[in-house]
Design a protein around this motif. Structure first.
Motif, PDB file in Angstrom:
ATOM      1  N   THR A   1       0.834  -1.201   0.000  1.00  0.00           N
ATOM      2  CA  THR A   1       0.000   0.000   0.000  1.00  0.00           C
ATOM      3  C   THR A   1       0.868   1.249   0.000  1.00  0.00           C
ATOM      4  O   THR A   1       0.615   2.207  -0.745  1.00  0.00           O
ATOM      5  N   ALA A   2       1.902   1.256   0.837  1.00  0.00           N
ATOM      6  CA  ALA A   2       2.814   2.398   0.874  1.00  0.00           C
ATOM      7  C   ALA A   2       3.497   2.591  -0.473  1.00  0.00           C
ATOM      8  O   ALA A   2       3.655   3.728  -0.953  1.00  0.00           O
ATOM      9  N   ALA A   3       3.909   1.500  -1.107  1.00  0.00           N
ATOM     10  CA  ALA A   3       4.571   1.592  -2.416  1.00  0.00           C
ATOM     11  C   ALA A   3       3.630   2.171  -3.463  1.00  0.00           C
ATOM     12  O   ALA A   3       4.057   2.974  -4.310  1.00  0.00           O
ATOM     13  N   ARG A   4       2.364   1.798  -3.426  1.00  0.00           N
ATOM     14  CA  ARG A   4       1.395   2.365  -4.375  1.00  0.00           C
ATOM     15  C   ARG A   4       1.227   3.871  -4.145  1.00  0.00           C
ATOM     16  O   ARG A   4       1.148   4.652  -5.099  1.00  0.00           O
ATOM     17  N   ASP A   5       1.174   4.277  -2.880  1.00  0.00           N
ATOM     18  CA  ASP A   5       1.025   5.699  -2.574  1.00  0.00           C
ATOM     19  C   ASP A   5       2.236   6.499  -3.055  1.00  0.00           C
ATOM     20  O   ASP A   5       2.093   7.585  -3.625  1.00  0.00           O
ATOM     21  N   ILE A   6       3.427   5.958  -2.825  1.00  0.00           N
ATOM     22  CA  ILE A   6       4.640   6.643  -3.264  1.00  0.00           C
ATOM     23  C   ILE A   6       4.730   6.661  -4.790  1.00  0.00           C
ATOM     24  O   ILE A   6       5.183   7.643  -5.393  1.00  0.00           O
ATOM     25  N   THR A   7       4.273   5.600  -5.423  1.00  0.00           N
ATOM     26  CA  THR A   7       4.273   5.550  -6.894  1.00  0.00           C
ATOM     27  C   THR A   7       3.407   6.654  -7.477  1.00  0.00           C
ATOM     28  O   THR A   7       3.787   7.312  -8.457  1.00  0.00           O
ATOM     29  N   ARG A   8       2.248   6.906  -6.865  1.00  0.00           N
ATOM     30  CA  ARG A   8       1.375   7.968  -7.371  1.00  0.00           C
ATOM     31  C   ARG A   8       2.044   9.339  -7.257  1.00  0.00           C
ATOM     32  O   ARG A   8       1.929  10.179  -8.161  1.00  0.00           O
ATOM     33  N   ILE A   9       2.756   9.571  -6.154  1.00  0.00           N
ATOM     34  CA  ILE A   9       3.476  10.837  -6.002  1.00  0.00           C
ATOM     35  C   ILE A   9       4.576  10.941  -7.057  1.00  0.00           C
ATOM     36  O   ILE A   9       4.749  11.983  -7.704  1.00  0.00           O
TER      37      ILE A   9
END
Length: 296
Positions: free
Chosen positions: A232-240
């Protein structure tokens, strides 16, 4: 970094995040005078304490270098501090009248970008206690995220730790499977939800972020809850990261205490654009100090 000027000039760079601040003092010709660390430095929370922490850490550098503390009045300071994007926080912080000859105050993200790229086009994404991205292309800044712990900081150590505690309570309730990570977190509070509530009531972002290494450790052991949290954290960072690169930034630096652990979880099309920083945020803050000295 490129520092040039009279040797008797003193340039202080401060990189202040949600967990700690790092200080580096150089003479004008680039000679290292000393380094020190201070406490949490998000000026949104307690600007007076942050100001005192910076001055105290600066004094410790001067003490070890055999210089009088009165030398603070000769120092040009570049301060890259978390929370400095908010006007009210900047005003409250500067109202403390720091004893430096001149001050250049900006965000920790700006100091990190300046250190990473030396003023050239590029983007940085800080993933530490909080998270914040900054792209600078032809002088135009684009901030992404970094809107404060209450409503932002996606993918950060804070977000990972806070969600881990929440999900451990789910497991305690029987709403989710009990995994080794959930068990370890609950054991830390004596399997007492009331103790968790009492702790969370006064916990700061850095307190939640200190749980992130435990999550990454369990993710390496293939704990299902830990893997879900990290993904989940990786997906959030990917969007940024996607938004930063869409501004035209040719390169991306991933920085911060959680960045190294999270980078292997990012998709290849993001990971392939990541480059190492030319220098750290503290050197970027020293460049800010150079600018302050030039203005002074």
């Amino acid at each position: 970094m490129c520092v040039s000027g009279p040797a008797d000039t003193l340039l202080l760079g401060v990189d202040g995040g949600g967990t700690q601040c790092r200080l580096r003092l150089r003479s004008g010709d680039g000679t290292l005078v000393g380094e020190a660390r201070g406490g949490p430095s998000n000026i949104r929370f307690d600007p007076g304490t942050v100001a005192r922490s910076i001055v105290d850490a600066c004094h410790s550098i001067l003490d070890r270098a055999g210089l009088p503390r009165e030398a603070t009045s000769l120092i040009h300071a570049g301060l890259g501090l978390a929370g400095a994007a908010q006007t009210s926080a900047r005003e409250q912080f500067l109202a403390n009248h720091l004893p430096f000859r001149s001050i250049s105050l900006d965000t920790d993200a700006y100091a990190a970008w300046l250190g990473a790229f030396g003023g050239e086009n590029g983007a940085i994404l800080i993933v530490g206690t909080g998270s914040c991205g900054l792209s600078v292309v032809d002088g135009a800044r684009t901030y992404v995220g970094g809107w404060g712990a209450e409503i932002s900081d996606e993918g950060s150590g804070l977000a990972i730790g806070r969600e881990a505690i929440r999900r451990a309570l789910w497991a305690y309730d029987g709403r989710a499977p009990m995994t080794a990570l959930a068990q370890t977190l609950l054991e830390g509070f004596g399997h007492n939800p009331e103790a968790i509530i009492d702790w969370a009531r006064s916990a700061r972002p850095a307190d939640f972020a200190r749980l992130a290494p435990l999550v990454f450790d369990h993710a390496g052991r293939r704990d299902p809850l830990a893997i879900e949290l990290v993904e989940t954290a990786a997906r959030d960072i990917t969007r940024i990261a996607e938004r930063l690169l869409a501004t035209g930034a040719p390169r991306l630096c991933l920085l911060g205490g959680v960045a190294g652990a999270l980078q292997p979880w990012l998709p290849p099309y993001i990971a392939d654009r990541i480059v190492p920083a030319a220098a750290d945020a503290t050197e970027g803050a020293i460049l800010m100090a150079c600018q302050a000295a030039a203005r002074a």
